[in-house]
Design an enzyme around this catalytic site. Structure first.
Site, PDB file in Angstrom:
ATOM      1  N   TYR A   1       9.180  -2.599   9.484  1.00 22.38           N
ATOM      2  CA  TYR A   1       9.654  -2.665   8.096  1.00 22.38           C
ATOM      3  C   TYR A   1      10.812  -3.656   8.070  1.00 22.38           C
ATOM      4  O   TYR A   1      11.931  -3.346   8.463  1.00 22.38           O
ATOM      5  CB  TYR A   1      10.097  -1.285   7.605  1.00 22.38           C
ATOM      6  CG  TYR A   1      10.680  -1.283   6.204  1.00 22.38           C
ATOM      7  CD1 TYR A   1      10.120  -2.066   5.191  1.00 22.38           C
ATOM      8  CD2 TYR A   1      11.786  -0.505   5.890  1.00 22.38           C
ATOM      9  CE1 TYR A   1      10.642  -2.068   3.917  1.00 22.38           C
ATOM     10  CE2 TYR A   1      12.317  -0.492   4.604  1.00 22.38           C
ATOM     11  CZ  TYR A   1      11.742  -1.276   3.623  1.00 22.38           C
ATOM     12  OH  TYR A   1      12.266  -1.279   2.349  1.00 22.38           O
TER      13      TYR A   1
ATOM     14  N   ASP B   1       5.461  -4.106   6.334  1.00 20.91           N
ATOM     15  CA  ASP B   1       6.104  -4.803   5.215  1.00 20.91           C
ATOM     16  C   ASP B   1       7.240  -5.641   5.800  1.00 20.91           C
ATOM     17  O   ASP B   1       8.301  -5.127   6.118  1.00 20.91           O
ATOM     18  CB  ASP B   1       6.634  -3.761   4.218  1.00 20.91           C
ATOM     19  CG  ASP B   1       7.489  -4.381   3.123  1.00 20.91           C
ATOM     20  OD1 ASP B   1       7.502  -5.618   3.017  1.00 20.91           O
ATOM     21  OD2 ASP B   1       8.148  -3.616   2.389  1.00 20.91           O
TER      22      ASP B   1
ATOM     23  N   HIS C   1       3.659  -0.569  -3.407  1.00 20.50           N
ATOM     24  CA  HIS C   1       2.850  -1.388  -2.493  1.00 20.50           C
ATOM     25  C   HIS C   1       1.435  -0.818  -2.430  1.00 20.50           C
ATOM     26  O   HIS C   1       1.186   0.318  -2.841  1.00 20.50           O
ATOM     27  CB  HIS C   1       3.435  -1.370  -1.074  1.00 20.50           C
ATOM     28  CG  HIS C   1       4.761  -2.036  -0.944  1.00 20.50           C
ATOM     29  ND1 HIS C   1       4.954  -3.200  -0.233  1.00 20.50           N
ATOM     30  CD2 HIS C   1       5.980  -1.698  -1.420  1.00 20.50           C
ATOM     31  CE1 HIS C   1       6.228  -3.547  -0.275  1.00 20.50           C
ATOM     32  NE2 HIS C   1       6.877  -2.643  -0.993  1.00 20.50           N
TER      33      HIS C   1
END
Length: 585
Positions: free
Chosen positions: A157, A198, A326
Site C-alpha cells: 500500500y 495500491d 477502489h
C-alpha cells in the site's frame, strides 16, 4: 495448475465485512487463491476472529505501529491464502514464509505479543540505511512479503502525498527507493517477484482521467515507468501489457465528487511481475508474463456506483453508496506446479492470541463481576424474574406473567413498581432485581420524573393527581428497606406539580427554537448561489486542508465530477461563502 491472485484496496476491512455479511462471503466473492487487501484500517488490538479468520483461508496481517498524529489505525495490509490444509501441504497458495514489512527490521520486533528486547535485523541490500530509517518506513503497516516458492509476493500500500506536502513527498520517495533496493536484491538471487497493491501512482496519461501536458513528468510516475521492461527495467505492468490501448480503465474514484458516475478516475492499483519463466529450458522470448499469465483485468462489478443509481443532479448525492472507492484487479496464472510439503508460517493469524483470546489482560482480572442472586435460608431466590411480575392478592404477593398485566403495569415493572390486581393502584417494590443491577440507588423523586419510553400514569386515566397519591388505596411503601415519611412524600408531590406547571414554558421554548431553525434554513436556501453551467443550487463545502483558508466555507456545483466535454457533468463552478476579511474576523 492454475492460480488466481487478486489485489483490492478495501478502504476499511470492517465495513467491507459488514457489507458482505461475513469475511468468508467477502473472500468467496473474489474467488481467488491469493487475496491481497490494502487499507484495512485495523490496529493490532482490533484483530478479532470475525475480521481476520475464515474457514479455508490462512491470513497474514501488517498493522500500523506508528503513533504519529493521523496515522494510528490507518493503512494496514492483509494477505489471505485459500488452502485445503495449513499443514503438510504442497499448495503454492500457502506461503513457505511470511514477513511483516519489507526492510527486515520488524522480523524480531513484537509480533502478536512476543519479546520486545530482541535486536532487529536488516534485509540484504539495505545495509546503507539506518535502523531508525527502516523502522519508520515499515512502521505504517504498508507491506507484507510472502514466499510462495516459485515467486515472492509483495502486498504493498504505497504512501499518498499531496503536491505541497514536502514531508510526505520525502517519505514516499524513500519508501519506494528502499522497496526497489529490496526487489533488486531478490532478483540478483534469481528469485521471481510479484508486486500487487495500491501504489498510489498512475504511471501514464492514459491511466488518468484529467491528465495534463506535464502529467508524466511527475517524479513518481517517472520512477514507475523506469521499472518497466520497455524502459530497461525488469518488471512488466501486467494489465497494461495485456491491454495496451484500453482507455478509461480506472480502479479508483473520488468519493466526495461522485466521480464514479462518469468514470472520472485513475488507475493506481497494479500488478507488476519480474523474473524468468518456470520452464526448465531457457528460450528467447520466454518470460513470466508470456509463459504463465493467462489474463489480467479489473473487476468493475465491485464499483459502488451502478448504472441504475440515481444521478447526483436528481437526488443521488443524498444516497450513500456502499463499497470501497477502489475496485479489485486480478491476474490468472497457468502452469504453476506444486512445491514441497510445508506448514503455514508463524506469521499466520492462527498463532495470534488476540484473535482467540488465549491470554487474559491484567485489567480483566480486576474487573467487577456481576453479583450473584441472593438466596434466602429456605433456598428460594429473592430476585424478581425478568418474565414475571409480583401481584398482591389478599395481601399475599404472588407471581404472574407480565403479559397478564395491563400495558402500564408492564411498563412500570421495569421501574420496580408492584401492581395490585384489584384496584390497579401501584406501590413501590421493596424488592430490587439482582439480574439487572442499577448503576446507582434511585431517589423517590426519580419515580415522578418524566422518562422516555415509560408510562407516566399510575392509574387507568393516565394522570397523576394529589388525590391518587394520597389515597389510602395507593400509599407509598418502603423503598430499598427505608421508610418514607409523610413530609418527604409531600415534597415529592409538590415537585411533580411544579414540573407540570413548567411544562407550558418548555413547550414555548421548543416552539421558539423550531421557528428559529426554520428561519435559518429558509435564509440558507435563499442565499445558496446557482452554478453558472446548469443554473442549479450549489452544495456547500468547508476547507479542511491546513493553511490560511482552513475552516472557510465555499460553494461548488452539485453535479458529479466528469470530463469537461460532458455537459451533464460538474461545470466547475466555485464561490467562497464569505469574503476573506469576514473569514479572518
Amino acid at each position: 495448475m492454475k492460480m488466481k491472485i487478486v489485489t483490492y484496496n478495501v478502504n476499511g476491512l470492517r465495513p467491507r465485512v459488514s457489507q458482505f455479511g461475513s469475511l468468508r462471503k467477502l473472500l468467496d466473492s473474489l474467488d481467488a487463491d491469493i487475496i491481497c487487501f490494502q487499507e484495512t484500517k485495523l490496529s493490532r488490538h482490533e484483530l478479532r476472529a470475525d475480521l481476520v479468520r475464515a474457514d479455508g483461508y490462512e491470513s497474514f496481517f501488517s498493522c500500523t505501529r506508528t503513533s504519529d498524529k493521523g496515522r494510528t489505525g490507518y493503512s494496514g495490509v492483509a494477505t489471505f491464502c485459500r488452502v485445503n490444509s495449513a499443514f503438510s501441504s504442497n499448495e503454492v497458495a500457502l506461503p513457505l514464509s511470511g514477513e511483516e514489512g519489507f526492510t527486515g527490521v520488524l522480523e524480531n520486533l513484537p509480533r502478536f505479543g512476543s519479546r520486545k528486547d530482541e535486536c532487529p535485523s536488516i534485509a540484504e541490500g539495505l545495509e546503507d540505511f539506518s535502523t531508525d530509517e527502516l523502522l519508520k518506513i515499515d512502521g505504517e503497516g504498508r507491506c507484507l512479503v510472502t514466499d510462495h516458492g516459485h515467486f515472492v509476493l509483495f502486498n504493498v500500500y504505497g504512501p499518498r502525498a499531496q503536491c505541497d506536502d514536502t514531508e510526505r513527498i520525502q517519505f514516499k520517495l524513500k519508501f519506494f527507493v528502499i522497496l526497489q533496493r529490496r526487489w533488486e536484491s531478490l532478483l540478483g538471487l534469481g528469485r521471481r517477484i510479484v508486486v500487487v497493491g495500491d501504489l498510489n501512482i498512475a504511471p501514464a496519461a492514459i491511466d488518468r482521467c484529467d491528465a495534463g501536458p506535464d502529467f508524466e513528468k511527475n517524479e513518481f510516475r517517472t520512477w514507475f515507468r523506469s521499472l518497466l521492461v520497455g524502459n530497461g527495467g525488469p518488471f512488466f505492468d501486467v494489465f497494461r501489457d495485456k491491454h495496451p490501448d484500453r482507455r478509461q480503465a480506472f480502479t479508483c474514484w473520488s468519493t466526495s465528487s461522485g466521480a464514479e458516475e462518469f468514470n472520472f478516475g485513475s488507475r493506481i492499483d497494479h500488478i507488476i511481475i519480474a523474473g524468468p519463466c518456470l520452464h526448465e529450458e531457457e528460450n528467447q522470448g520466454h518470460s513470466l508474463l508470456t509463459c504463465h499469465v493467462k489474463e489480467c483485468d479489473i473487476l468493475e462489478q465491485f464499483k459502488r456506483w451502478k448504472p441504475g443509481n440515481a444521478p447526483r443532479r436528481k437526488g443521488g448525492k443524498n444516497v450513500k453508496l456502499e463499497g470501497s472507492d477502489h475496485v479489485p484487479v486480478y491476474m490468472s496464472l497457468m502452469e504453476i506446479p506444486n512445491i514441497q510439503e510445508h506448514n503455514t508460517p508463524s506469521l499466520s493469524t492462527r498463532y495470534c492470541p488476540q484473535v482467540y483470546g488465549c491470554q487474559q489482560t491484567l485489567v480483566s482480572m480486576f474487573a467487577r463481576r456481576q453479583p450473584a442472586e441472593e438466596i434466602d435460608s429456605s433456598g428460594e431466590c429473592n430476585s424478581i424474574s425478568d418474565n414475571s411480575e409480583i401481584v398482591e392478592s389478599d395481601n399475599q404477593p404472588i407471581k404472574r406473567p407480565l403479559h397478564a398485566c395491563t400495558q402500564s403495569s408492564s411498563d412500570l415493572m421495569h421501574e420496580g413498581v408492584i401492581c395490585k390486581s384489584n384496584d390497579c393502584f401501584k406501590s413501590f417494590s421493596s424488592v430490587v432485581s439482582k439480574k439487572k443491577p442499577r448503576q446507582s440507588q434511585l431517589s423517590l423523586k426519580s419515580f415522578f420524573q418524566k422518562t422516555v419510553g415509560v408510562s407516566n400514569s399510575f392509574c387507568a386515566d393516565k394522570k397523576i393527581s394529589q388525590e391518587n397519591i394520597s389515597s389510602p388505596c395507593c400509599k407509598l411503601n418502603e423503598l430499598h428497606g427505608e421508610s418514607v415519611e409523610n413530609d418527604a412524600a409531600k415534597e415529592e408531590i409538590a415537585s411533580v406539580q411544579e414540573g407540570e406547571a413548567s411544562q407550558p414554558t418548555e413547550n414555548k421554548k421548543n416552539n421558539l427554537a423550531f421557528a428559529e431553525w426554520q428561519r435559518i434554513q429558509q435564509h440558507m436556501q435563499t442565499s445558496i448561489p446557482l452554478c453558472k453551467g446548469h443554473k442549479e443550487p450549489c452544495v456547500s463545502r468547508v476547507v479542511k486542508k491546513a493553511g490560511p483558508n482552513l475552516g472557510r466555507g465555499f460553494y461548488v456545483c452539485a453535479r458529479a465530477e466528469g470530463p469537461a466535454s460532458n455537459s451533464e457533468a460538474n461545470c466547475g463552478f466555485f464561490k467562497w461563502a464569505t469574503s476573506k476579511s469576514q473569514h479572518k474576523g
